[in-house]
Design a protein around this motif. Structure first.
Motif, PDB file in Angstrom:
ATOM      1  N   HIS A 101       0.831  -1.215   0.000  1.00  0.00           N
ATOM      2  CA  HIS A 101       0.000   0.000   0.000  1.00  0.00           C
ATOM      3  C   HIS A 101       0.862   1.260   0.000  1.00  0.00           C
ATOM      4  CE1 HIS A 101      -3.629  -2.336   0.460  1.00  0.00           C
ATOM      5  NE2 HIS A 101      -3.122  -2.952   1.530  1.00  0.00           N
ATOM      6  N   ALA A 102       1.991   1.217   0.681  1.00  0.00           N
ATOM      7  CA  ALA A 102       2.862   2.397   0.724  1.00  0.00           C
ATOM      8  C   ALA A 102       3.643   2.583  -0.570  1.00  0.00           C
ATOM      9  CB  ALA A 102       3.818   2.283   1.906  1.00  0.00           C
ATOM     10  N   TYR A 103       3.936   1.468  -1.273  1.00  0.00           N
ATOM     11  CA  TYR A 103       4.740   1.532  -2.501  1.00  0.00           C
ATOM     12  C   TYR A 103       4.052   0.707  -3.592  1.00  0.00           C
ATOM     13  CZ  TYR A 103       8.157   2.953   1.018  1.00  0.00           C
ATOM     14  OH  TYR A 103       8.796   3.578   2.054  1.00  0.00           O
ATOM     15  N   PRO A 104       2.994   1.246  -4.185  1.00  0.00           N
ATOM     16  CA  PRO A 104       2.225   0.436  -5.144  1.00  0.00           C
ATOM     17  C   PRO A 104       2.881   0.262  -6.512  1.00  0.00           C
ATOM     18  CG  PRO A 104       1.281   2.631  -4.959  1.00  0.00           C
ATOM     19  CD  PRO A 104       2.372   2.559  -3.945  1.00  0.00           C
ATOM     20  N   SER A 105       3.728   1.216  -6.924  1.00  0.00           N
ATOM     21  CA  SER A 105       4.201   1.194  -8.312  1.00  0.00           C
ATOM     22  C   SER A 105       5.140   0.033  -8.598  1.00  0.00           C
ATOM     23  CB  SER A 105       4.898   2.522  -8.655  1.00  0.00           C
ATOM     24  OG  SER A 105       6.010   2.725  -7.801  1.00  0.00           O
ATOM     25  N   LEU A 106       6.059  -0.261  -7.680  1.00  0.00           N
ATOM     26  CA  LEU A 106       6.994  -1.365  -7.897  1.00  0.00           C
ATOM     27  C   LEU A 106       6.680  -2.556  -6.983  1.00  0.00           C
ATOM     28  CD1 LEU A 106      10.596   0.072  -8.424  1.00  0.00           C
ATOM     29  CD2 LEU A 106       9.146  -1.117 -10.056  1.00  0.00           C
ATOM     30  N   ILE A 107       6.672  -2.303  -5.674  1.00  0.00           N
ATOM     31  CA  ILE A 107       6.463  -3.395  -4.724  1.00  0.00           C
ATOM     32  C   ILE A 107       5.058  -3.962  -4.864  1.00  0.00           C
ATOM     33  CG2 ILE A 107       6.299  -3.934  -2.269  1.00  0.00           C
ATOM     34  CD1 ILE A 107       8.641  -2.074  -1.801  1.00  0.00           C
TER      35      ILE A 107
END
Length: 1172
Positions: A558-564
């Motif tokens: 949720h904090a880093y949707p683009s890669l993780i």
């Protein structure tokens, strides 16, 4: 190589004497030895002079043959002939040493296997072990830098002890890459044993020589290569030209020698002679311009190439070679030049291409340039093909300086990235503007496609290595993030084909040039999973990698949707489409990247017994029960020295002389002093040492306050310093470690007269003055406090306890600020260095480093306290009932959502096991007295008691039937079906009983040879599974031991088991086949079925929730042990109480998915589970 044998004969000798870890043929080692032999022969093909220096080296080796000695160091400016000298030394020594002696020359930086320290040591170790019949390093050792270095040092000792002779030559230490800090030379042995010789070379300036001088204090081991004299130069001219079949006039020779005499460099002279070979006999000396230095000669050579072949063509051809990561093959170079518009514009400046729809570089142009470059190009193997690199580092530097500006580098990296990504392949037209045309031309460049996989199991290694490097330097961030770093298929392909270290290298490169926290977290994720992949030598399948990535990164989506978030989504898609059995993670239960765990320092084989720290020197030293001390550089997290000398456990270590030396004592009765600059033992004194783990009396000196503190005889005393002034000097080194702010001093003490265990869990904070001590805070713990350390100017303290938890306290308020779990063993030692907690345990061979300033949202959440072996969990996972090791007569009810204890129940005796009736909300407690207590959770004060049978001791395991009308208890083993709803099956130390509620009587069943650890009943009342300690097998670092907990799936098709080997296994109930194994880094204490899978609790207190997917039929090639290296043992026993007999077999051709354990058990009665 053996001196009187050819390379092929030597390779055959290695193959006969040792087994290869990668295959019997060792193709990579054969390739490397052939390359080194060929290059060494070329280097000394024309060698003249240096007789005096060669004689000194030989004499020094002869004098040090029978004694401990330092490496021999040859140094000098670049181009002075150090490589040729060492190659000549190897050649000459063949006639001096005995025929069975072995020489292992390595010209570093000339091949992939000689460029980084781990590849270098791995190749040398396997070569030497094969030649002398020693055991080669296993994959677990070869893939660990620290273990490989220790193996290398031990191998030299074993060669010496066997009386063999070994000469190891390492040329150009400066060419080692920075991987594992190999260029700092901490891996290089400081003392060489008898009969073994190590000769190295390095530049006259730089960190390599500085490091060598710090390690070797005697100048007699250093040999400088001086410039050649005028007469030596003349001899080389004659020998070189004779070897080339050419002759020079006297005037031409004088011109060459005049230019050479200004530098005295053999390389300078060779470059001049290479130019002179192109002269004719009538070339006048007055018409020749020769450079006075190596750089000038190279510039003149490049200018001549530009005049002959065209400036743009030479610029780009040489530029692309120098910018490539690992070199370019000739075919790749021709393709890349065909994609470059500037090159084609120069080529077709005055004419049109033969075919306007297909535009490529004419192959003859490169062939001519390749011929004129001559020996400046070096061929070497890389990823299975021959690539071109420049043979001289000076040549590469001049090419980059002359041709590659910043803008042009970006442009050329862009072309290289387009080529390796296949952007212009498969008929795609690339526009070009030719000078002879007024309009833009769209033409096919006929370059090959670049798939990730050429075929099943055959990866495109060139793309995997080159593409990320060029995308980074071309600044193509979005393509890099989405096509590579955020592509699960790419990460899997590169991990499987190139190794996890290669993926970490790419991610580190990206993180160094991009401000992207996601990339750093992904890199840290691969750093955390690297030890697991190293253990299995990288031979893993996709399920292992995808599970690790998904579990570790799931909390960050949720904090880093683009890669993780994208990677985790791809993992879930893969799980949904997987054709083999697989456990699907529903939550995060492993250490997440970016959390408190920074790294793990390994190297010992037994528990850590003592730790010393010097913050000023960034130095950490630890001793172990195995008698070894290891010193680490905390700034770079690398091993500096491995100190071997003690024959018993190390008791204590103390740093002296500002961290330059240390003293250590051991159970061998020796006091040893070590130099931490060189890693050498300075002296050893035999003393009397008490065989105690720690001294009972502790004292601390506060010099600024003239106070001595002591906790002798269970009390804390304050004494004036003048009464014990002798202690001031002896204990001076403890001051920084014990307390930073002397106005607030903490001491841990236990009164020997007190029977209350609470004092062991209380840390007293005392305010100190020269005349009094005032108690200001009591820090209460849930377990025995084993270690403590003050930091932040004495305002904070960290404590370690028996429950494996590290706690951070504020000394002013007395409140706990943070708690860190995951140590995995009692915390015996603590210290703080630059915002990092250093922890160690006498029960663990590893030290762990924890960050104090981590991001709390990256912390792995635990649902219960760690190290609770008696635990039951509700099916929704929200409520846990547990018994802590520190107080086994109290049952806690814990809210996993809140992380707090709701209430507790006092029990009359020690609780040995727990079980929960989920629907009726009944809690069963099995006691040491043999009694079973039943608590209604709604009214815990109303208790039902089942009295123990007369012949049974403690209750070791219980199970509740699905209808919750039966309870099964017993020792480890596999039980018969339980069908009568009026009976209770339970067990103790090796005995099982059925309790009949109707008649209130008990009947004993078969005895077991070991204690019961778990009992599980199927949901449809058809089976009972009982686990005992009969089957135990250890292998490597994994422990395949007995089942600790088990549960049948909701539909009774599968059994989930948790074992001491820190794995979860899934079994097929109908066939008894093993379906899947998952390594979870912690022992599983309890498993409960839930929907399509289970929920479980680990020893670390983590909450594990997973689903299980299994196809209706398994592939014939499916093997659940494909990610594991192990042995198995089948143990059977007759009904009579006899000792069990075992059969141990390997697992090379064994597939548990096709082996029917149930049929075997039906054919022969046995009380023992068949375990792996």
């Amino acid at each position: 190589m053996s001196y009187n044998q050819s390379p092929n004969t030597f390779l055959g000798k290695i193959g006969r004497q040792a087994a290869s870890p990668t295959g019997p043929a060792w193709p990579w080692l054969q390739q490397e030895l052939s390359h080194q032999a060929k290059l060494s022969e070329e280097k000394c093909a024309v060698f003249t002079g240096r007789d005096s220096l060669l004689g000194k080296l030989c004499l020094m080796m002869w004098e040090s043959t029978n004694i401990l000695h330092a490496p021999l160091v040859v140094y000098g400016p670049p181009g002075m002939g150090k490589s040729a000298l060492l190659c000549k030394l190897a050649q000459e020594m063949r006639s001096v040493l005995e025929p069975q002696a072995v020489v292992a020359p390595r010209l570093l930086g000339t091949s992939p296997l000689s460029s980084d320290v781990d590849s270098l040591l791995k190749g040398v170790c396997i070569q030497v072990c094969g030649a002398f019949g020693l055991t080669a390093p296993c994959p677990q050792t070869a893939n660990s830098h620290a273990k490989l270095v220790r193996f290398f040092h031990a191998m030299l000792q074993r060669v010496s002890q066997q009386g063999e002779t070994l000469l190891l030559i390492l040329d150009a230490l400066d060419n080692l890459t920075q991987a594992n800090n190999g260029h700092k030379l901490h891996w290089l042995p400081k003392e060489i044993p008898p009969n073994v010789h190590l000769v190295v070379s390095t530049l006259h300036k730089g960190t390599a020589l500085e490091s060598l001088r710090a390690h070797v204090n005697d100048d007699k081991y250093f040999f400088e290569v001086d410039p050649l004299t005028f007469d030596q130069g003349r001899d080389i001219v004659d020998a070189y030209m004779n070897a080339a079949g050419r002759r020079l006039t006297s005037e031409q020779v004088d011109v060459i020698l005049h230019s050479f005499h200004q530098s005295g460099s053999p390389l300078h002279l060779k470059l001049l002679l290479d130019m002179a070979k192109q002269w004719s006999s009538y070339t006048a000396a007055s018409d020749v311009r020769l450079g006075s230095s190596i750089r000038e000669v190279i510039l003149q050579f490049l200018q001549a190439l530009e005049i002959k072949h065209g400036r743009q063509f030479v610029r780009y051809a040489l530029g692309y070679i120098s910018l490539s990561r690992c070199g370019l093959s000739e075919a790749e170079l021709r393709d890349v030049l065909s994609l470059d518009g500037d090159v084609l514009a120069e080529v077709y400046q005055k004419c049109l291409p033969p075919n306007p729809t297909i535009v490529r570089l004419p192959p003859l142009l490169w062939a001519r340039l390749r011929h004129d470059l001559g020996e400046h190009l070096l061929e070497r193997w890389e990823q299975g093909i021959i690539v071109l690199r420049f043979s001289l580092s000076q040549f590469t530097e001049v090419v980059k300086e002359r041709y590659l500006s910043v803008e042009r580098r970006v442009q050329m990296h862009t072309v290289l990235s387009e080529y390796f990504s296949g952007q212009w392949s498969q008929g795609r037209l690339k526009p070009i503007l030719l000078p002879s045309l007024e309009t833009q031309l769209n033409a096919d460049r006929k370059v090959p496609s670049q798939p990730m996989w050429f075929a099943e199991g055959t990866a495109n290694l060139r793309k995997l290595q080159e593409l990320p490097y060029h995308l980074v330097h071309a600044g193509k961030w979005e393509e890099l993030r989405h096509s590579l770093l955020g592509n699960l298929d790419w990460l899997y392909c590169k991990t499987l084909s190139c190794g996890v270290a290669s993926v970490i290298q790419d991610l580190s490169l990206c993180a160094s040039v991009m401000e992207c926290p996601e990339i750093q977290l992904i890199r840290d994720c691969f750093l955390l999973l690297k030890p697991t992949l190293d253990f299995i030598d990288g031979l893993m399948d996709s399920s292992l990698l995808f599970t690790e990535i998904c579990v570790r990164l799931q909390t960050l989506t949720h904090a880093y949707p683009s890669l993780i978030g994208r990677l985790c989504s791809q993992c879930q898609d893969w799980f949904a489409s997987c054709a083999d059995p697989v456990l699907v993670p529903r939550c995060s239960f492993m250490q997440a990247p970016g959390g408190p765990l920074k790294c793990t320092l390994s190297g010992f084989t037994k528990g850590v017994t003592t730790v010393g720290l010097s913050s000023k020197r960034d130095l950490l030293i630890a001793g172990s029960e195995d008698g070894v001390l290891i010193a680490w550089d905390l700034k770079h997290l690398e091993v500096l020295h491995t100190l071997v000398g003690h024959t018993g456990a190390v008791q204590s270590v103390k740093l002296t002389n500002r961290g330059d030396h240390c003293l250590s004592t051991g159970l061998d009765g020796c006091l040893r002093k070590w130099s931490l600059l060189s890693g050498k033992q300075l002296f050893c004194i035999q003393v009397t040492v008490l065989a105690e783990a720690r001294p009972a009396e502790q004292i601390h000196v506060l010099e600024s306050r003239a106070v001595v503190l002591s906790n002798t005889q269970g009390g804390v005393c304050s004494l004036p310093l003048y009464c014990v002034s002798s202690y001031s000097y002896l204990l001076k080194g403890e001051r920084e470690q014990a307390c930073t702010n002397e106005s607030a001093v903490f001491l841990l003490f236990l009164s020997p007269d007190s029977s209350d265990q609470g004092c062991e869990r209380t840390l007293a904070v005392l305010s100190v003055s020269p005349t009094s001590l005032h108690r200001t805070q009591d820090l209460q713990h849930d377990s025995t406090v084993l270690s403590a350390f003050s930091y932040s100017c004495g305002n904070k303290v960290i404590t370690g306890s028996q429950d494996q938890i590290i706690r951070v306290w504020g000394l002013i308020t007395g409140q706990m600020l943070d708690s860190i779990s995951g140590m995995g063993s009692p915390v015996s030692f603590l210290s703080v260095y630059d915002g990092t907690i250093i922890s160690a345990s006498t029960s663990s061979p590893c030290l762990k480093l924890w960050q104090l300033d981590y991001d709390p949202k990256h912390k792995s959440q635990t649902c219960i306290p760690a190290n609770c072996s008696r635990v039951v969990i509700s099916k929704d996972g929200n409520t846990v009932h547990l018994v802590r090791e520190e107080d086994r007569t109290k049952v806690l009810t814990w809210s996993s959502n809140e992380g707090l204890s709701r209430y507790f129940m006092e029990v009359s005796s020690e609780v040995c096991c727990l079980e929960l009736a989920q629907h009726k909300q009944l809690l069963f407690c099995g006691l040491r007295t043999g009694t079973v207590l039943i608590y209604p959770l709604a009214f815990p004060e109303e208790t039902l008691c089942l009295p123990p049978p007369e012949s049974l001791p403690a209750v070791r395991g219980m199970a509740i039937s699905p209808l919750e009308d039966r309870n099964c208890c017993g020792p480890r083993g596999r039980g018969a079906p339980v069908r009568d709803p009026r009976r209770l099956l339970y067990g103790t130390l090796g005995v099982r009983c059925i309790y009949d509620f109707k008649s209130a009587s008990a009947a004993e069943l078969d005895h077991h040879g070991a204690a019961i650890t778990c009992i599980a009943l199927s949901n449809w009342d058809t089976h009972a599974l009982i686990g005992s300690q009969d089957c135990v097998r250890s292998f490597g670092d994994f422990y395949f031991e007995g089942v600790l907990c088990a549960a049948f799936s909701v539909n009774d098709k599968y059994v989930f088991t948790g074992s001491r080997d820190k794995t979860i296994k899934v079994w097929d109930v109908a066939t008894g086949c093993l379906l899947y194994i998952q390594y979870v880094y912690a022992t599983i204490m309890k498993i409960t079925p839930y929907k399509d899978g289970f929920v479980a609790i680990s020893q670390h207190g983590s909450y594990i929730k997973e689903g299980f997917r299994c196809p209706d039929s398994l592939s014939p090639s499916y093997n659940p042990l494909r990610n594991f290296r192990a042995h198995y043992r089948v143990t059977s026993r007759e009904k009579v109480l006899e000792r069990p007999h075992s059969y141990l077999k390997g697992v090379h051709d064994y597939n548990p998915a096709q082996f029917n354990f149930m049929n075997m058990l039906k054919m022969k009665q046995s009380n023992t589970c068949v375990l792996l």
